[in-house]
Design an enzyme around this catalytic site. Sequence first.
Site, PDB file in Angstrom:
ATOM      1  N   ASN A   1       0.807  -1.226   0.000  1.00  0.00           N
ATOM      2  CA  ASN A   1       0.000   0.000   0.000  1.00  0.00           C
ATOM      3  C   ASN A   1       0.841   1.277   0.000  1.00  0.00           C
ATOM      4  OD1 ASN A   1       0.700  -0.752   2.713  1.00  0.00           O
ATOM      5  ND2 ASN A   1      -0.786   0.721   3.476  1.00  0.00           N
ATOM      6  N   TYR A   2       1.936   1.283   0.763  1.00  0.00           N
ATOM      7  CA  TYR A   2       2.955   2.337   0.680  1.00  0.00           C
ATOM      8  C   TYR A   2       4.286   1.610   0.553  1.00  0.00           C
ATOM      9  CZ  TYR A   2      -0.287   6.103   1.810  1.00  0.00           C
ATOM     10  OH  TYR A   2      -1.318   7.021   1.770  1.00  0.00           O
TER      11      TYR A   2
ATOM     12  N   GLU B   1       4.454  -3.995  12.371  1.00  0.00           N
ATOM     13  CA  GLU B   1       3.516  -2.894  12.151  1.00  0.00           C
ATOM     14  C   GLU B   1       2.307  -3.479  11.443  1.00  0.00           C
ATOM     15  OE1 GLU B   1       2.675   1.007   9.489  1.00  0.00           O
ATOM     16  OE2 GLU B   1       4.785   0.567   9.884  1.00  0.00           O
TER      17      GLU B   1
ATOM     18  N   LYS C   1      11.936  -8.942   1.233  1.00  0.00           N
ATOM     19  CA  LYS C   1      10.868  -9.647   0.535  1.00  0.00           C
ATOM     20  C   LYS C   1       9.730  -8.651   0.376  1.00  0.00           C
ATOM     21  CE  LYS C   1       6.960 -12.140   0.071  1.00  0.00           C
ATOM     22  NZ  LYS C   1       5.602 -11.543   0.052  1.00  0.00           N
TER      23      LYS C   1
ATOM     24  N   GLU D   1     -11.233  -3.237  10.290  1.00  0.00           N
ATOM     25  CA  GLU D   1     -10.452  -2.454   9.338  1.00  0.00           C
ATOM     26  C   GLU D   1     -11.050  -2.563   7.934  1.00  0.00           C
ATOM     27  OE1 GLU D   1      -5.772  -1.477   8.522  1.00  0.00           O
ATOM     28  OE2 GLU D   1      -6.308  -3.561   8.922  1.00  0.00           O
TER      29      GLU D   1
END
Length: 463
Positions: A134-135, A231, A157, A365
């Site tokens: 995503n980022y 994270e 990876k 989420e």
Amino acid sequence: MSNQLNTISPIDNSVYVIRDYASQSQIRSALEKAQQAQKTWRQLPVAERARICSAMVDAFIAKKDQIAEELCWMMGRPIRYGAGEVAGFEERARHMIAAAEGALAPVQVEEKSGFTRYIKREAVGVVFVIAPWNYPYLTSVNAIVPALMAGNAVVLKHSAQTPLCAERIAEAFEAAGLPEGLFQYLHLSHADTEGVIQAPEVNHICFTGSVPGGEMVEKAAAGRFIGIGLELGGKDPAYVRADADLDHAVETTIDGAFFNSGQSCCGIERIYVHESVHDAFVEKAVALVSQYQLGRSDDPETTLGPVVRASAAEFVRGQVAEAVEQGAIAHIDPASFPMNEAGTAYLAPQVLTNVNHSMRVMTEESFGPVVGIQKVSSDEEAIELMNDSEFGLTASVFTKDIETGLTIGEQVETGTFFLNRCDYLDPALAWVGVKNSGRGCTLSALGYEQLTRAKSFHLKTEL
């Protein structure tokens, strides 16, 4: 199972990248090279590591146009915003390079007659970085640069959705003259990823991704007694108090909710607004969201690109439909966004009101272009709702009363607290999460702690 990686572009569902997965011999060779190269690298002065890493950043940003185009095709980021990720990569990398000298300096303790005592920060060895799509550059640079600056070797990876990101970083390091073996990437299957985690050459794991992904990492590393930085997910809240600058709060929270099509672990996914300004906030928010241009991410006019894949779009549609069935009010007509189409990755943005925490859209989420806005009557109610989550990555409060805002911030269970802003990583501050948002720390001087080990020196100098 296929031995090839196929990256399907969300723009048109075409195959954009094809790569072979690494063979067992390639994996073994990479790990052995990393382990050997690190033994020499760790002995180099920090200033020399900084010189090479800085040259890597220079080489990387020189390809910003190519990088922006590849991002839009791999994961759907509108081409007009691609340069922003390159700028963020540079900001974080240069900050961590500059912070290394102080962060890695020996820790001095109080003087003791007849003794010299201090604590050194030593490299852990080989760091395995597992990065998301995503980022793809911002998340990976958080670990790659400080790991190398600390004297470690890195094996990356990257996500199968963004494999070219690993290759571009490798090219930049090669151009910078980084010695062979210190930065390598491997295109890996899930099974082989677990195998690398278990490999004896690997001394630390940096993982960014989903909660189930984090569980996989912990299980694979169980019993190895190595460091793991995780994270994970987020369901980040914002609270708009009665005294907030309403225009600023709307502009900031809506951008925080919908930028990158809502695909941000620290994006705003739920907004609590004081009842006295709730209706005005909603009116302004709906008007702003209605201005987005949903379209192909390679179109310069597009401000809202597709989500990463059709299944992700269907997941968000399901959350929205279920919430509406339970009484939520949807304020955006999907028909006003012509590209919105079931079965594709193109998804119209949505603003929901009359929501509550019995609805998945307020607790699970979403990772897509939807936000729920819930009315509250007090700071106490807002704090209780903000903390009613399995996640705790960031939280934001919008108010002109700085002291009260800070008081609220002290009570919110979160890794980063924002006042009058959101959805931003300041590389000078520690990036951390609580609860299911993960553990460990990246960025800031503290980010070096998990990438090093303490070694104490206790010298008796008078005999």
